[in-house]
Design an enzyme around this catalytic site. Structure first.
Site, PDB file in Angstrom:
ATOM      1  N   ASP A  12      39.732  36.270  41.010  1.00  0.00           N
ATOM      2  CA  ASP A  12      38.752  37.755  40.770  1.00  0.00           C
ATOM      3  C   ASP A  12      38.214  38.104  42.186  1.00  0.00           C
ATOM      4  O   ASP A  12      37.799  36.544  42.496  1.00  0.00           O
ATOM      5  CB  ASP A  12      37.751  37.689  39.664  1.00  0.00           C
ATOM      6  N   HIS A  29      45.780  39.282  48.020  1.00  0.00           N
ATOM      7  CA  HIS A  29      46.250  38.668  47.277  1.00  0.00           C
ATOM      8  C   HIS A  29      46.669  37.708  47.985  1.00  0.00           C
ATOM      9  O   HIS A  29      47.802  35.863  46.935  1.00  0.00           O
ATOM     10  CB  HIS A  29      47.222  39.292  46.211  1.00  0.00           C
ATOM     11  N   LEU A 123      48.429  16.618  35.538  1.00  0.00           N
ATOM     12  CA  LEU A 123      47.812  17.513  35.359  1.00  0.00           C
ATOM     13  C   LEU A 123      48.686  19.022  34.820  1.00  0.00           C
ATOM     14  O   LEU A 123      49.367  18.911  35.225  1.00  0.00           O
ATOM     15  CB  LEU A 123      46.931  18.223  36.685  1.00  0.00           C
TER      16      LEU A 123
HETATM   17  C1  IPE Z   1      41.023  40.581  35.282  1.00  0.00           C
HETATM   18  O1  IPE Z   1      40.667  40.441  36.268  1.00  0.00           O
HETATM   19  C2  IPE Z   1      42.359  39.617  35.217  1.00  0.00           C
HETATM   20  C3  IPE Z   1      43.004  38.900  36.189  1.00  0.00           C
HETATM   21  C4  IPE Z   1      42.135  37.641  36.768  1.00  0.00           C
HETATM   22  C5  IPE Z   1      44.384  38.295  36.384  1.00  0.00           C
HETATM   23  P1  IPE Z   1      40.511  42.117  36.687  1.00  0.00           P
HETATM   24  O2  IPE Z   1      40.483  42.753  38.000  1.00  0.00           O
HETATM   25  O3  IPE Z   1      41.668  42.164  36.457  1.00  0.00           O
HETATM   26  O4  IPE Z   1      39.250  43.166  36.019  1.00  0.00           O
HETATM   27  P2  IPE Z   1      38.263  43.292  35.297  1.00  0.00           P
HETATM   28  O5  IPE Z   1      39.586  44.906  35.573  1.00  0.00           O
HETATM   29  O6  IPE Z   1      37.539  43.865  36.517  1.00  0.00           O
HETATM   30  O7  IPE Z   1      37.853  43.909  34.330  1.00  0.00           O
HETATM   31  C1  IPE Z   2      42.125  39.320  40.779  1.00  0.00           C
HETATM   32  O1  IPE Z   2      41.347  40.159  41.663  1.00  0.00           O
HETATM   33  C2  IPE Z   2      43.479  39.469  41.065  1.00  0.00           C
HETATM   34  C3  IPE Z   2      43.931  40.312  40.049  1.00  0.00           C
HETATM   35  C4  IPE Z   2      42.974  40.947  39.563  1.00  0.00           C
HETATM   36  C5  IPE Z   2      45.400  40.416  40.016  1.00  0.00           C
HETATM   37  P1  IPE Z   2      41.535  41.273  41.909  1.00  0.00           P
HETATM   38  O2  IPE Z   2      42.698  42.479  42.798  1.00  0.00           O
HETATM   39  O3  IPE Z   2      41.552  42.457  41.024  1.00  0.00           O
HETATM   40  O4  IPE Z   2      40.325  42.021  42.615  1.00  0.00           O
HETATM   41  P2  IPE Z   2      38.863  42.392  42.847  1.00  0.00           P
HETATM   42  O5  IPE Z   2      38.770  42.382  41.473  1.00  0.00           O
HETATM   43  O6  IPE Z   2      39.987  44.089  42.730  1.00  0.00           O
HETATM   44  O7  IPE Z   2      38.486  42.509  44.152  1.00  0.00           O
HETATM   45 MG    MG Z   3      39.559  42.085  39.939  1.00  0.00          MG
END
Ligand code: IPE
Ligand code: IPE
Ligand code: MG
Length: 231
Positions: A12, A29, A123
């Protein structure tokens, strides 16, 4: 193989990483994909046996079409660039999630990548794509109903999970400081140790993984029992 450490990561913070740099979310990303490459190699080097990665949730479809297209474009590139590396390093790629909703070329690539690396045993990299813990449980119950079961055991449910042949995660890491599971491996994480470092996912690397493992080593896993000296 099945006795090694299972580390699961909710990756995240890609969006925040990009925002801090004045970049579009998809640049975050793209940087996140580089962190995945580093973390997979570091996991091999550190002797981790299973690395589960949450890459796209059943709830992430709520994001803009532009961001979703960007994420799947990056995934396409990742597969094209890395399957040979997986084979060389002995890494078995596995996917958990409903692939039927993905762009067809990507679901095909994912299926063939799983087949091509099936015999690799250094792995296991188990990636959640269009994955949700509730979705997985509903799927499991429906499979059991289809078999004619009207009463089920925890063992029956486990057998129908995507991870039916894998041990539960020992450690769950969620980067970016958020402290929630967001629908990740709900059945499997019942007794996992949780660790929430502040680092944003694109900045994650071998050093951050080593730190997480050192935190894990100090934890006292009791599984509902009491520690020896207290008995
Ligand atoms: C959780 O992250 C999902 C993934 C890492 C794929 P999100 O960024 O989508 O989660 P929330 O919305 O903050 O809970
Ligand atoms: C995690 O990073 C990747 C996915 C959930 C696909 P985020 O896109 O959720 O990043 P933040 O939470 O907005 O910083
Ligand atoms: Mg996120």
């Amino acid at each position: 193989m099945k006795d090694g450490l299972h580390v699961a990561i909710i990756l995240d913070g890609n969006g925040r990483w990009a925002k801090r740099r004045g970049l579009p979310r998809n640049a975050g990303h793209r940087a996140g994909m580089e962190a995945i490459k580093k973390t997979v190699l570091a996991s091999c080097e550190l002797g981790i046996k299973i690395l589960s990665l949450f890459a796209f949730s059943t709830e992430n479809w709520k994001r803009s079409q532009k961001e979703i297209d960007g994420i799947f474009g990056i995934l396409r590139d990742y597969l094209d660039e890395n399957i040979e590396v997986y084979k060389e390093k002995g890494i078995n790629l596995r996917i958990m999630g409903d692939l039927s909703k993905l762009p067809e070329d990507i679901s095909k690539k994912l299926i063939s990548a799983q087949e091509e690396t099936a015999s690799c045993d250094k792995l296991i990299v188990n990636v959640g794509i269009n994955y949700g813990g509730r979705d997985e449980l509903v799927r499991a119950f429906n499979l059991l109903l289809k078999e004619g079961k009207s009463i089920v055991s925890a063992e029956d449910i486990k057998k129908k999970l995507y991870t039916h042949d894998l041990p539960d995660p020992d450690l769950v890491i969620r980067t970016s400081g958020e402290q929630r599971l967001s629908n990740f491996m709900l059945f499997q994480c019942a007794y996992s140790e949780l660790y929430f470092p502040k680092i944003l996912w694109p900045d994650f690397n071998k050093k951050a993984l080593k730190k997480a493992l050192s935190v894990y080593k100090k934890r006292d896993r009791r599984f509902g029992n009491v520690t020896e000296e207290k008995k």
